[in-house]
Every structure is written in C-alpha cells, then in structure tokens.
Write a protein that holds these residues in place. Structure first.
Motif, mmCIF file in Angstrom:
data_model
loop_
_atom_site.group_PDB
_atom_site.id
_atom_site.type_symbol
_atom_site.label_atom_id
_atom_site.label_comp_id
_atom_site.label_asym_id
_atom_site.label_seq_id
_atom_site.Cartn_x
_atom_site.Cartn_y
_atom_site.Cartn_z
ATOM 1 N N ILE A 1 1.101 -1.163 -0.131
ATOM 2 C CA ILE A 1 -0.085 -0.338 -0.450
ATOM 3 C C ILE A 1 0.919 1.226 0.342
ATOM 4 O O ILE A 1 1.887 1.197 0.399
ATOM 5 C CB ILE A 1 -1.329 0.123 1.470
ATOM 6 N N ARG B 1 0.870 5.671 1.053
ATOM 7 C CA ARG B 1 0.266 6.591 1.211
ATOM 8 C C ARG B 1 1.362 7.728 1.211
ATOM 9 O O ARG B 1 2.703 7.233 0.709
ATOM 10 C CB ARG B 1 0.377 6.824 2.914
ATOM 11 N N GLU C 1 -3.422 4.596 -1.583
ATOM 12 C CA GLU C 1 -4.352 4.963 -0.319
ATOM 13 C C GLU C 1 -4.843 6.496 0.337
ATOM 14 O O GLU C 1 -6.395 6.390 -0.137
ATOM 15 C CB GLU C 1 -4.135 4.263 1.107
ATOM 16 N N TYR D 1 -5.202 4.912 10.730
ATOM 17 C CA TYR D 1 -4.339 4.849 10.268
ATOM 18 C C TYR D 1 -3.255 4.943 11.480
ATOM 19 O O TYR D 1 -3.420 6.629 12.767
ATOM 20 C CB TYR D 1 -3.997 5.679 9.194
#
Length: 336
Positions: free
Chosen positions: A174, A176, A201, A299
């Motif tokens: 993932i 970010r 994300e 998160y």
C-alpha cells in the motif's frame, strides 16, 4: 516528584528529505519524572517549521520546575491542565511533560497505558514506513532495504507521478502520499486520479496549511481521501478540518501530548472523520507512547525510531508494520 531533562542528537540512517528540508540528525529532549521508585518518560524533538528548539523547551520547563516538582495532581488530565497555561506557547515541551506524567501514572497503577484506558489491542492497525524525497534510485533502494506492507512516500517534486510509477513496479505494498503542503489545487486533483490507479490509499496535506478555500475545493473533487497534518495542530483544529478533509493526522508534539490527542481522536470520530496519529523523527520513547493509541486509530505513522542509526531507548518493537508491546507497564520504555 523530580524533573530530569536529557538532551540527545539522534543520528539518522539516511539523509531524510521532505518538500521543505533535509536532515541528517535530529535534536531531541527526553523528560523524566521520578516519584517514589517509579520513572515516567516523555519525548519531544526540535522542529524548525514550528520554530521549536531543544534549548527553548528546556528553558520553558525549567521556568516551571517548582510547579512541576511540587504538583500533587493525581490524574494526567489535571496535571496537563495545570501545566498548559505556562506552556501553551510551547506545546512540544508540554507534550514531553504530559507523556512522562501519563507514563509515570500508569506505572504506579501497575498497568500499560492501553490497559489504563481500557483499549483492546486485538485489531491494531499496521504502521507505514516513510520513504523521504531523493533520487528514484535512492528511494527504491530504501524500499528494498526494508520490505514493508505500507509505505508513506514523501513527494513535492516536479517528477512526483514518475516516482510513484517507478516505485510501484517493485512492490505491491500500500502507498500513502505526503506532499507536505507542496502541491496546488489542480495539481492535487489531477495527481489523485493518477495515484489512485497506482494503489495509493490517501493523500496527506497536499495544500498549504492555511488555504482553507483550496482545502475545500480539493475535498470536493479529489478521488482519494485527503488527510490533514499541518492544518490540524491543536484540539480546536479538528472541527475546522471537518468538511475540508476526510481525516486528521494528530501529532502528539503539536497538540501537547497524549491527553489532548485522546480528546482529538474522540472528536474526529464524532465528526465521522478518519483518525490517524503520526510521529516525528524520534526515538522509541515517543514512538512507544503513540503505540498505546493504536486501538483508536484508522491509520498510524510511527516509524520514527526505525529511521535512526542508533536508538536511545527500548520499548515497543515493530516488525513488518506490526507493533509489539514491552512487558513493562506505562509506555514500556527504558532508556539505554
């Protein structure tokens, strides 16, 4: 209660670059509070963006040493309220003090912080690992040096999309993206379309902190969630971020410690916003405090100690994004 202040200069594994600065070492202040046979530890690092230095924090805490050492406040919330009027101009120092007192309080109670707060750690989220701005080759080598399930990639260059496209070729992790206020409105909206295709994300703070009109525009049109960082500093900022961001990244040093951070998390949840806590480049002292908030978060970015060449404490450990707690009470920290 006895106040002990320790100054450190934390050496990083690699030069760490974001859109506005590069660093190779990180000055840090460790606050220790001793009472009876117990010690509590807190941390705050210097930060030029917020005009905070370690000597400044030491000076501010020394001014209220008598107040701190003579305090008979039992609860962390009361202690924070006592110190706040004297340190509201220096929330970083207040943060280190608040974490130390909360840690001390929990140790006296014979509990870890998450136990003290009655949080369940069964569904803790994983932390990301940050890749600072560098050449594509250097960013790729940092990723390959530490394979990880979630990477937070610092951007704010003329080649941002090209960077992410190249990194994506080498991992299915993932992504970010944190632009640290480095983009404009159209740039953010357009980048979001491309970055979503690349498995990103969310975007963290793409626009300058105080441009609320721009935040609103991006919030309306971005195909990716937008998380506030520099726009969310103090408790009152959570409400301001509502309908301008999809979530908030709460930094303990910016808001003044664990005590206000917990209130900000609850406020965010009430407003239907995503909750995140982030770190600075800091030691395991500060990171271990963040770890006990994990049950309340969507998160987390708590990789600060992983970026260090050498740590100054033991506490929580992190492996492949997963946090493991120390056997010790409080935050679980011991200085090396």
């Amino acid at each position: 209660m006895k106040l002990i202040l320790r100054e450190y200069n934390l050496k990083l594994k690699h030069t760490f670059t974001i859109s506005r600065e590069s660093i190779e070492t990180q000055p840090s202040l460790i606050v220790e509070l001793q009472s009876e046979d117990f010690s509590g530890y807190g941390e705050a690092t210097s930060n030029p963006y917020y005009n905070i230095t370690v000597p400044m924090m030491i000076q501010d805490l020394e001014k209220i040493r008598v107040l701190i050492e003579s305090s008979d406040n039992e609860f962390p919330e009361d202690f924070w309220a006592l110190a706040y009027p004297y340190l509201k101009h220096d929330m970083f120092a207040l943060c280190a003090l608040d974490i130390a007192f909360t840690d001390l309080y929990a140790r006296k109670k014979g509990k870890k912080l998450y136990q003290l707060w009655d949080y369940s750690t069964e569904k803790n989220v994983l932390t990301d690992y940050t890749i600072g701005i560098a050449s594509i080759e250097k960013m790729l080598s940092k990723m390959q040096e530490l394979p990880w399930p979630i990477y937070k990639i610092k951007l704010g260059t003329a080649e941002d999309i090209a960077i992410v496209k190249e990194l994506r070729k080498h991992t299915d992790a993932i992504f970010r993206i944190d632009a640290n206020c480095g983009w404009g409105v159209e740039e953010t909206i357009n980048n979001a379309v491309e970055l979503k295709k690349l498995g990103v994300e969310f975007l963290e703070q793409p626009i300058k902190a105080d441009d609320w009109k721009a935040h609103k525009e991006v919030f309306k049109h971005s195909v990716l969630p937008i998380i506030a960082d520099e726009s969310c500093i103090l408790e009152e900022d959570v409400a301001k971020c509502h309908n301008h961001f999809h979530g908030v990244n709460i930094k303990l040093v910016k808001c003044g410690g664990l005590t206000p951070a917990r209130r900000m998390i609850q406020e965010s949840k009430k407003l239907g916003m995503k909750t995140m806590v982030g770190c600075m480049t800091e030691s395991t002292v500060g990171i271990s405090a963040i770890a006990h908030l994990l049950p309340q978060l969507d998160y987390v970015d708590m990789d600060g100690a992983l970026l260090l060449a050498e740590d100054i404490a033991t506490g929580v450990t992190i492996e492949n994004g997963k946090v493991s707690y120390s056997d010790l009470n409080g935050t679980g920290v011991t200085l090396i």
